[in-house]
Design a protein around this motif. Structure first.
Motif, PDB file in Angstrom:
ATOM      1  N   ALA A 119      25.706 -40.139 105.989  1.00  0.00           N
ATOM      2  CA  ALA A 119      25.497 -38.862 106.677  1.00  0.00           C
ATOM      3  C   ALA A 119      24.266 -38.143 106.135  1.00  0.00           C
ATOM      4  O   ALA A 119      23.503 -37.531 106.894  1.00  0.00           O
ATOM      5  CB  ALA A 119      26.732 -37.980 106.528  1.00  0.00           C
ATOM      6  N   LEU A 120      24.056 -38.217 104.828  1.00  0.00           N
ATOM      7  CA  LEU A 120      22.886 -37.568 104.238  1.00  0.00           C
ATOM      8  C   LEU A 120      21.595 -38.221 104.711  1.00  0.00           C
ATOM      9  O   LEU A 120      20.631 -37.531 105.071  1.00  0.00           O
ATOM     10  CB  LEU A 120      22.974 -37.622 102.712  1.00  0.00           C
ATOM     11  N   LEU A 121      21.576 -39.554 104.736  1.00  0.00           N
ATOM     12  CA  LEU A 121      20.379 -40.256 105.203  1.00  0.00           C
ATOM     13  C   LEU A 121      20.125 -39.966 106.678  1.00  0.00           C
ATOM     14  O   LEU A 121      18.979 -39.792 107.103  1.00  0.00           O
ATOM     15  CB  LEU A 121      20.538 -41.760 104.973  1.00  0.00           C
ATOM     16  N   GLY A 122      21.198 -39.918 107.476  1.00  0.00           N
ATOM     17  CA  GLY A 122      21.032 -39.594 108.886  1.00  0.00           C
ATOM     18  C   GLY A 122      20.559 -38.170 109.091  1.00  0.00           C
ATOM     19  O   GLY A 122      19.723 -37.892 109.962  1.00  0.00           O
ATOM     20  N   ASP A 123      21.079 -37.250 108.294  1.00  0.00           N
ATOM     21  CA  ASP A 123      20.671 -35.850 108.397  1.00  0.00           C
ATOM     22  C   ASP A 123      19.203 -35.673 108.045  1.00  0.00           C
ATOM     23  O   ASP A 123      18.520 -34.803 108.601  1.00  0.00           O
ATOM     24  CB  ASP A 123      21.542 -35.000 107.468  1.00  0.00           C
ATOM     25  N   ALA A 124      18.715 -36.524 107.125  1.00  0.00           N
ATOM     26  CA  ALA A 124      17.307 -36.453 106.727  1.00  0.00           C
ATOM     27  C   ALA A 124      16.412 -37.330 107.589  1.00  0.00           C
ATOM     28  O   ALA A 124      15.188 -37.342 107.403  1.00  0.00           O
ATOM     29  CB  ALA A 124      17.169 -36.859 105.259  1.00  0.00           C
ATOM     30  N   GLY A 125      17.006 -38.089 108.525  1.00  0.00           N
ATOM     31  CA  GLY A 125      16.220 -38.949 109.394  1.00  0.00           C
ATOM     32  C   GLY A 125      15.616 -40.137 108.680  1.00  0.00           C
ATOM     33  O   GLY A 125      14.515 -40.587 109.024  1.00  0.00           O
ATOM     34  N   LEU A 126      16.315 -40.674 107.686  1.00  0.00           N
ATOM     35  CA  LEU A 126      15.796 -41.779 106.887  1.00  0.00           C
ATOM     36  C   LEU A 126      16.486 -43.089 107.241  1.00  0.00           C
ATOM     37  O   LEU A 126      17.671 -43.112 107.602  1.00  0.00           O
ATOM     38  CB  LEU A 126      15.995 -41.489 105.391  1.00  0.00           C
ATOM     39  N   LEU A 127      15.733 -44.178 107.148  1.00  0.00           N
ATOM     40  CA  LEU A 127      16.233 -45.549 107.281  1.00  0.00           C
ATOM     41  C   LEU A 127      16.913 -45.820 108.618  1.00  0.00           C
ATOM     42  O   LEU A 127      17.706 -46.752 108.741  1.00  0.00           O
ATOM     43  CB  LEU A 127      17.204 -45.876 106.133  1.00  0.00           C
ATOM     44  N   GLY A 128      16.642 -45.014 109.612  1.00  0.00           N
ATOM     45  CA  GLY A 128      17.156 -45.272 110.948  1.00  0.00           C
ATOM     46  C   GLY A 128      18.609 -44.920 111.167  1.00  0.00           C
ATOM     47  O   GLY A 128      19.182 -45.264 112.214  1.00  0.00           O
ATOM     48  N   PHE A 129      19.252 -44.244 110.224  1.00  0.00           N
ATOM     49  CA  PHE A 129      20.651 -43.859 110.401  1.00  0.00           C
ATOM     50  C   PHE A 129      20.751 -42.700 111.392  1.00  0.00           C
ATOM     51  O   PHE A 129      19.906 -41.800 111.414  1.00  0.00           O
ATOM     52  CB  PHE A 129      21.283 -43.445 109.069  1.00  0.00           C
ATOM     53  N   ALA A 130      21.803 -42.733 112.218  1.00  0.00           N
ATOM     54  CA  ALA A 130      22.001 -41.682 113.211  1.00  0.00           C
ATOM     55  C   ALA A 130      22.379 -40.376 112.529  1.00  0.00           C
ATOM     56  O   ALA A 130      23.126 -40.361 111.544  1.00  0.00           O
ATOM     57  CB  ALA A 130      23.091 -42.089 114.202  1.00  0.00           C
TER      58      ALA A 130
END
Length: 355
Positions: free
Chosen positions: A58-69
């Protein structure tokens, strides 16, 4: 000297002393990190699925990193929790590095024995859990199917025990806690007794079916519940004693050092990744093969069967954790053979003192 003998005798011990000496702590850091990060991953999964923490994805997605939703709702103030979850991983590795550097006198075999001991404890706790839960749930199911449960516990409680979530939290969880307590004071795992219980459970089905024409769904559920536990929980023990079937035409002709190479590389390249795949795929999201049944306390379609189907999904985690620990213990033990440590095991199963 033959080519095979030459290859078998020349190995890590022929490296310069400095290089050989640096490999020992490196192997310890690698094996301990791979093992203990598995527990960190499981702890994070618990925080995400049961305590509603945001999680790393969720953190990676929230930051728009590594292609996570991106998550459906912005994390906002919960970002700190997600960062804390990420921090668990480097902090664990750093703690392991410090521990290894402060305990240089420990051999690889010592750490291998510790990992085996942890795996044995997990297996013991799981064994006592399935024993206690299986017996208790079978009694409740028998009383329900015969209409005797309201007379024993009261009508209200009898109705509640027909709900999987209630039975799991009120009956199963306390028994799990008791199983963990028992496993702290026992020093062996009752795989032999569990095998006997499987036979007894199947035998009583045969006797009751053919002599008294009596059979209920919970009886067959109990056999499957215990048999699955026996198969999955004993896998690490079997690996330790090299009891798994080897389909090969070369290994039996290898010498001790070449066997150590095969075992070490196999544990690191083939064994450990499989265990991590089981954990990550099983707990990928709330609907995965392990997390889904655990979260919903899934039961069988038979109304009066055992309410333990969700625990069968949990068996996969026990299997993955115990096998991961034993694979890393095997890596360390065989690396000790290659480094010619004085206490390196000379025969299969020699490192075991806990199963």
């Amino acid at each position: 000297m033959s080519i095979a003998a030459t290859a078998d005798s020349g190995a890590i011990s022929d490296l310069p002393a400095a290089a050989s000496g640096s490999m020992q702590p490196a192997m310890r850091i690698l094996a301990l990190s791979v093992s203990y990060l598995g527990f960190v991953y499981l702890a994070n999964a618990y925080l995400v699925f049961w305590l509603d923490w945001p999680g790393v994805v969720a953190l990676l997605g929230d930051a728009g990193l590594l292609g996570f939703a991106a998550p459906k709702e912005p994390l906002g103030g919960r970002v700190a929790l997600a960062i804390l979850q990420i921090a668990f991983y480097p902090v664990t590795v750093a703690a392991i590095v410090v521990y290894v550097l402060r305990t240089r006198a420990r051999t690889l075999h010592m750490d291998a024995k510790r990992l085996s001991a942890i795996g044995a404890f997990v297996a013991r706790a799981a064994f006592w859990t399935v024993l206690l839960v299986g017996l208790a749930d079978a009694v409740v199911s028998f009383l329900r199917v015969e209409g005797l449960l309201p007379d024993v516990v009261g009508k209200g409680l009898a109705q509640d025990l027909g709900k999987s979530s209630f039975r799991a939290q009120v009956l199963h969880l306390p028994l799990m806690a008791a199983a963990i307590a028992i496993s702290l004071f026992t020093r062996s795992v009752g795989f032999t007794w569990l095998a006997l219980l499987v036979v007894v459970a199947e035998l009583q089905i045969v006797i009751l079916r053919f002599l008294y024409s009596y059979e209920q769904a919970f009886m067959a559920d109990l056999v499957r519940f215990w048999y699955a536990a026996l198969f999955l929980f004993a896998s690490a023990y079997t690996l330790l004693h090299e009891g798994h079937v080897r389909v090969d035409v070369l290994y039996s002709g290898f010498g001790p050092r070449r066997r150590a190479w095969v075992n070490a590389v196999g544990a690191a390249i083939l064994g450990a990744p499989v265990c991590w795949i089981v954990m990550t795929m099983g707990l990928a999201n709330k609907f995965s093969v392990v997390s889904g049944p655990l979260l919903s306390f899934e039961v069988t379609q038979a109304g009066f069967g055992l309410y333990v189907k969700y625990m069968l999904a949990g068996y996969l985690l026990v299997f993955a954790v115990t096998m991961l620990l034993e694979f890393m213990a095997s890596l360390l033990s065989n690396a000790g053979v290659l480094l010619e440590e004085a206490d390196a095991p000379q025969s299969k199963g020699e490192s075991d003192a806990h199963y």
